[in-house]
Design a protein around this motif. Structure first.
Motif, PDB file in Angstrom:
ATOM      1  N   ARG A 172      12.570   2.395  -5.851  1.00 32.48           N
ATOM      2  CA  ARG A 172      12.928   1.249  -6.698  1.00 32.48           C
ATOM      3  C   ARG A 172      13.874   0.311  -5.932  1.00 32.48           C
ATOM      4  NH1 ARG A 172      12.146   0.250 -11.869  1.00 32.48           N
ATOM      5  NH2 ARG A 172      10.956   2.175 -11.999  1.00 32.48           N
ATOM      6  N   GLN A 173      14.795   0.929  -5.199  1.00 25.79           N
ATOM      7  CA  GLN A 173      15.757   0.148  -4.413  1.00 25.79           C
ATOM      8  C   GLN A 173      15.023  -0.689  -3.359  1.00 25.79           C
ATOM      9  OE1 GLN A 173      19.088   0.025  -5.099  1.00 25.79           O
ATOM     10  NE2 GLN A 173      18.975  -1.695  -3.678  1.00 25.79           N
ATOM     11  N   GLY A 174      13.989  -0.097  -2.766  1.00 31.44           N
ATOM     12  CA  GLY A 174      13.198  -0.822  -1.766  1.00 31.44           C
ATOM     13  C   GLY A 174      12.618  -2.100  -2.356  1.00 31.44           C
ATOM     14  N   VAL A 175      12.015  -1.963  -3.528  1.00 30.08           N
ATOM     15  CA  VAL A 175      11.375  -3.127  -4.154  1.00 30.08           C
ATOM     16  C   VAL A 175      12.441  -4.149  -4.571  1.00 30.08           C
ATOM     17  CG1 VAL A 175       9.799  -3.900  -5.971  1.00 30.08           C
ATOM     18  CG2 VAL A 175       9.548  -1.606  -5.013  1.00 30.08           C
ATOM     19  N   ASP A 176      13.533  -3.668  -5.146  1.00 30.58           N
ATOM     20  CA  ASP A 176      14.603  -4.581  -5.593  1.00 30.58           C
ATOM     21  C   ASP A 176      15.187  -5.362  -4.417  1.00 30.58           C
ATOM     22  OD1 ASP A 176      14.476  -4.064  -8.286  1.00 30.58           O
ATOM     23  OD2 ASP A 176      15.964  -2.456  -8.230  1.00 30.58           O
ATOM     24  N   LEU A 229       8.169   0.309  -0.530  1.00 31.43           N
ATOM     25  CA  LEU A 229       8.967   1.374  -1.148  1.00 31.43           C
ATOM     26  C   LEU A 229      10.046   1.900  -0.191  1.00 31.43           C
ATOM     27  CD1 LEU A 229       6.080   3.290  -2.953  1.00 31.43           C
ATOM     28  CD2 LEU A 229       7.719   1.660  -3.934  1.00 31.43           C
ATOM     29  N   LYS A 230       9.827   1.711   1.103  1.00 35.69           N
ATOM     30  CA  LYS A 230      10.801   2.184   2.100  1.00 35.69           C
ATOM     31  C   LYS A 230      11.662   1.038   2.628  1.00 35.69           C
ATOM     32  CE  LYS A 230      10.012   6.565   2.586  1.00 35.69           C
ATOM     33  NZ  LYS A 230       8.808   7.084   3.166  1.00 35.69           N
ATOM     34  N   TYR A 231      11.481  -0.139   2.062  1.00 32.38           N
ATOM     35  CA  TYR A 231      12.056  -1.360   2.636  1.00 32.38           C
ATOM     36  C   TYR A 231      13.566  -1.298   2.793  1.00 32.38           C
ATOM     37  CZ  TYR A 231      13.051  -6.379   3.133  1.00 32.38           C
ATOM     38  OH  TYR A 231      13.489  -7.601   3.574  1.00 32.38           O
ATOM     39  N   ASP A 232      14.235  -0.680   1.843  1.00 33.79           N
ATOM     40  CA  ASP A 232      15.699  -0.744   1.855  1.00 33.79           C
ATOM     41  C   ASP A 232      16.285  -0.231   3.174  1.00 33.79           C
ATOM     42  OD1 ASP A 232      17.976  -1.592   0.481  1.00 33.79           O
ATOM     43  OD2 ASP A 232      18.526   0.493   0.116  1.00 33.79           O
ATOM     44  N   ASP A 233      15.709   0.830   3.711  1.00 33.89           N
ATOM     45  CA  ASP A 233      16.191   1.349   5.006  1.00 33.89           C
ATOM     46  C   ASP A 233      15.411   0.752   6.172  1.00 33.89           C
ATOM     47  OD1 ASP A 233      18.063   2.985   3.854  1.00 33.89           O
ATOM     48  OD2 ASP A 233      16.631   4.637   3.587  1.00 33.89           O
ATOM     49  N   ALA A 234      14.096   0.705   5.996  1.00 35.48           N
ATOM     50  CA  ALA A 234      13.237   0.345   7.138  1.00 35.48           C
ATOM     51  C   ALA A 234      13.472  -1.096   7.598  1.00 35.48           C
ATOM     52  CB  ALA A 234      11.768   0.543   6.772  1.00 35.48           C
ATOM     53  N   ARG A 235      13.924  -1.953   6.713  1.00 29.59           N
ATOM     54  CA  ARG A 235      14.110  -3.363   7.087  1.00 29.59           C
ATOM     55  C   ARG A 235      15.192  -3.533   8.140  1.00 29.59           C
ATOM     56  NH1 ARG A 235      18.406  -6.136   3.575  1.00 29.59           N
ATOM     57  NH2 ARG A 235      19.623  -4.336   2.953  1.00 29.59           N
ATOM     58  N   GLU A 236      16.024  -2.509   8.326  1.00 23.57           N
ATOM     59  CA  GLU A 236      17.110  -2.625   9.302  1.00 23.57           C
ATOM     60  C   GLU A 236      16.722  -2.117  10.683  1.00 23.57           C
ATOM     61  OE1 GLU A 236      19.473  -4.388   8.801  1.00 23.57           O
ATOM     62  OE2 GLU A 236      20.333  -4.201   6.803  1.00 23.57           O
ATOM     63  N   LEU A 237      15.462  -1.672  10.830  1.00 24.61           N
ATOM     64  CA  LEU A 237      15.040  -1.066  12.090  1.00 24.61           C
ATOM     65  C   LEU A 237      14.000  -1.939  12.795  1.00 24.61           C
ATOM     66  CD1 LEU A 237      14.631   2.570  10.697  1.00 24.61           C
ATOM     67  CD2 LEU A 237      16.605   1.627  11.946  1.00 24.61           C
ATOM     68  N   PRO A 238      14.419  -2.714  13.766  1.00 28.06           N
ATOM     69  CA  PRO A 238      13.467  -3.649  14.383  1.00 28.06           C
ATOM     70  C   PRO A 238      12.294  -2.985  15.094  1.00 28.06           C
ATOM     71  CG  PRO A 238      15.586  -3.684  15.531  1.00 28.06           C
ATOM     72  CD  PRO A 238      15.772  -2.868  14.295  1.00 28.06           C
ATOM     73  N   ASP A 277       0.847  -1.186   0.000  1.00 29.86           N
ATOM     74  CA  ASP A 277       0.000   0.000   0.000  1.00 29.86           C
ATOM     75  C   ASP A 277       0.890   1.245   0.000  1.00 29.86           C
ATOM     76  OD1 ASP A 277      -1.696   2.064   0.458  1.00 29.86           O
ATOM     77  OD2 ASP A 277      -2.765   1.113   2.132  1.00 29.86           O
ATOM     78  N   ARG A 278       0.944   1.932  -1.106  1.00 27.98           N
ATOM     79  CA  ARG A 278       1.857   3.070  -1.262  1.00 27.98           C
ATOM     80  C   ARG A 278       1.542   4.202  -0.306  1.00 27.98           C
ATOM     81  NH1 ARG A 278       3.632   4.100  -7.372  1.00 27.98           N
ATOM     82  NH2 ARG A 278       4.773   5.667  -6.218  1.00 27.98           N
ATOM     83  N   ARG A 279       0.284   4.218   0.197  1.00 29.04           N
ATOM     84  CA  ARG A 279      -0.089   5.326   1.089  1.00 29.04           C
ATOM     85  C   ARG A 279       0.517   5.141   2.478  1.00 29.04           C
ATOM     86  NH1 ARG A 279      -6.186   4.166   0.212  1.00 29.04           N
ATOM     87  NH2 ARG A 279      -5.157   2.210   0.687  1.00 29.04           N
TER      88      ARG A 279
END
Ligand SMILES: Cc1cc2nc3c(=O)[nH]c(=O)nc-3n(C[C@H](O)[C@H](O)[C@H](O)COP(=O)(O)OP(=O)(O)OC[C@H]3O[C@@H](n4cnc5c(N)ncnc54)[C@H](O)[C@@H]3O)c2cc1C
Length: 488
Positions: free
Chosen positions: A273-277, A225-234, A217-219
């Protein structure tokens, strides 16, 4: 004539290749069956969490089948014998199932296939639970299985993307099995000899679809879309939380990839794009570990690199117990272990930190930690779990964490939980500890400890071991086992 669709780790109706083919072959006269197998239930690895997940998903599957006019047939016993009985009872012309790549499953399914063929019945198995099957991708020249993730993923994408274009719909109607065809009730955990202390998420195909939709959900501020950074924050809900669904198949892996690939066709910033990749790459790790164990089944018991089995583990039972309970005195490790013990799930970054702490700081055999995770995780998967543990131990070849790179639990904590939000959520004793001390509370002045009611050694444990000392000890043990000079 009816056909049997044998459900195993694919507890859904949408994009289910075996079910789709079974429906097509029998004009909807499908007998959906799930068989409880004591060899799996009581192998000492499967825990209450994964069993609880399975029961909840079976309940949801039965409900969904009933919406289509059918119902789930539940049996308990040795799978071949149960299928033979079911074929006799229903006069089914064959059995359809999705392939599973673990050694026990391969042996079981081979025996079933052999019997069906000998009996002149149809045996159809399908590529379903992974994007690329273990036999589907080998090194270019020599056709050998991959041992390096970086090289694997380069060629994985093309094959995987092709799979994401091949979704099949859920059936819209099924012919009900005969009313007198017997089925056991879906058992309770207690019936199966398990007791669950943890809280599981909402489960079933509808819940899985909701998790997928939310993550895409882009909203939402924390979408893929934010995964690249957010995935590192428990502390943040920055990952999909779909592991439980992928483990027992309440969602199709192809559908997950399809959503990601579709999103990439939209206008996105480089960061998005980086988030999705990056997320797609995580799906590749799942396939990578599946093929690694398929080609190296001894890994389930041994280090892939056998030199790592020469390490002299300390295996201190009291320290192991402190780690299990989240009482090591290292807040980030304790928060992770307590998240696991409460929620049957742990954030990936903290799984890495906690596994590294057990193996390297405490020098406890990775197999001890692997078994504990298997018993506690709702997404417990022998492939990803073994892969994760051997990565942390450094024992699974070039893609593992090198033995001399030892996570510093304090530095990891500062980097990935900078405000201590995650720590405070799971370690309430530290709730009032100021940010300055939250990652190493033993450095708090005694007066402050007294003032906050958080005296180290009384209200919260002192560190089980000094990290600097433990690091040197681990390096020495690893060097000794590997008999090679350290490379820093
Ligand atoms: C020591 C250790 C043990 C682990 N044990 C398991 C396990 O038993 N079961 C399990 O599914 N994952 C395991 N993982 C991998 C990873 O931690 C989880 O898949 C992830 O945390 C699940 O959260 P998510 O669904 O929000 O993942 P997301 O970040 O949204 O990733 C999407 C999906 O990709 C797959 N995935 C992500 N990372 C990995 C990975 N490193 N290896 C394989 N697949 C991955 C999962 O299916 C996941 O659901 C382990 C990792 C470590 C370090």
């Amino acid at each position: 004539m009816p056909v049997i669709c044998w459900f195993r780790r694919d507890l859904r109706l949408a994009d289910h290749r075996a079910l789709h083919a079974a429906v097509a072959a029998s004009a909807g006269e499908v007998i959906p069956v799930f068989i409880f197998d004591d060899a799996i239930l009581h192998d000492g690895y499967v825990g209450a969490a994964l069993t609880g997940v399975t029961l909840a998903m079976l309940t949801a599957l039965d409900h969904d089948l009933r919406q289509l006019g059918s119902r789930l047939i539940v049996r308990h016993g040795q799978p071949l014998a149960e299928l033979q009985a079911l074929v006799r009872e229903t006069q089914a012309s064959g059995v359809y199932w999705n392939r599973d790549y673990l050694p026990y499953a391969i042996k079981r399914d081979t025996a079933v296939k052999l019997w069906l063929r000998q009996a002149g019945l149809q045996a159809h198995s399908f590529h379903d639970s992974v994007l690329v099957e273990p036999e589907g991708l080998k090194t270019k020249g020599q056709q050998k299985p991959y041992l390096v993730f970086g090289s694997y993923v380069k060629r994985w994408s093309e094959l995987a993307y092709a799979q994401a274009e091949q979704l099949v719909p859920a059936p819209t109607k099924l012919v009900p099995p005969d009313a007198d065809l017997s089925s056991l009730p879906i058992p309770s955990l207690a019936d199966l000899g398990f007791e669950l202390q943890q809280t599981l998420p909402t489960l079933g195909e509808a819940a899985a679809q909701q998790r997928l939709s939310q993550f895409f959900d882009r909203r939402r501020s924390l979408s893929v879309l934010k995964y690249d950074d957010a995935r590192e924050l428990p502390a943040e809900a920055g990952t999909s939380q779909l592991s439980v669904d992928l483990r027992m198949g309440s969602i199709s892996i192809r559908q997950c990839l399809q959503r990601a690939v579709d999103l990439l066709t939209e206008p996105l910033s480089a960061e998005q794009r980086q988030g999705v990749d990056t997320w797609i790459k995580e799906l590749a790790w799942r396939d990578y570990y599946t093929q690694l164990i398929y080609h190296n089944p001894q890994m389930l018991k041994q280090s892939l690199d056998p030199r790592y089995d020469q390490i002299e583990w300390r295996n201190d039972p009291a320290e192991f117990s402190a780690w299990q309970q989240g009482q090591t005195g290292y807040p980030i490790v304790d928060a992770g272990q307590r998240q696991l013990n409460q929620m049957a799930w742990m954030h990936n970054r903290v799984r890495m930190i906690s596994a590294s702490f057990l193996v390297k700081d405490l020098l406890i055999d990775w197999r001890w930690g692997e078994r504990y995770f298997m018993q506690q995780l709702c997404d417990a998967d022998p492939t990803a779990n073994n892969g994760g543990w051997q990565w942390a131990a450094g024992s699974s070849g070039p893609s593992a964490q090198p033995y001399f790179r030892i996570f510093n639990p304090i530095a990891q904590s500062k980097k990935h939980d900078p405000h201590g939000t995650y720590i405070r959520r799971f370690v309430p004793e530290l709730a009032n500890v100021p940010n300055r001390y939250i990652h190493e509370p033993w450095t708090m002045p005694q007066t402050l400890q007294e003032h906050l009611g958080c005296v180290i050694g009384r209200d919260y444990p002192a560190p089980l071991v000094d990290h600097g000392f433990a690091r040197e000890r681990a390096l020495a043990a690893y060097r000794e086992a590997l008999q090679q000079p350290a490379e820093e």
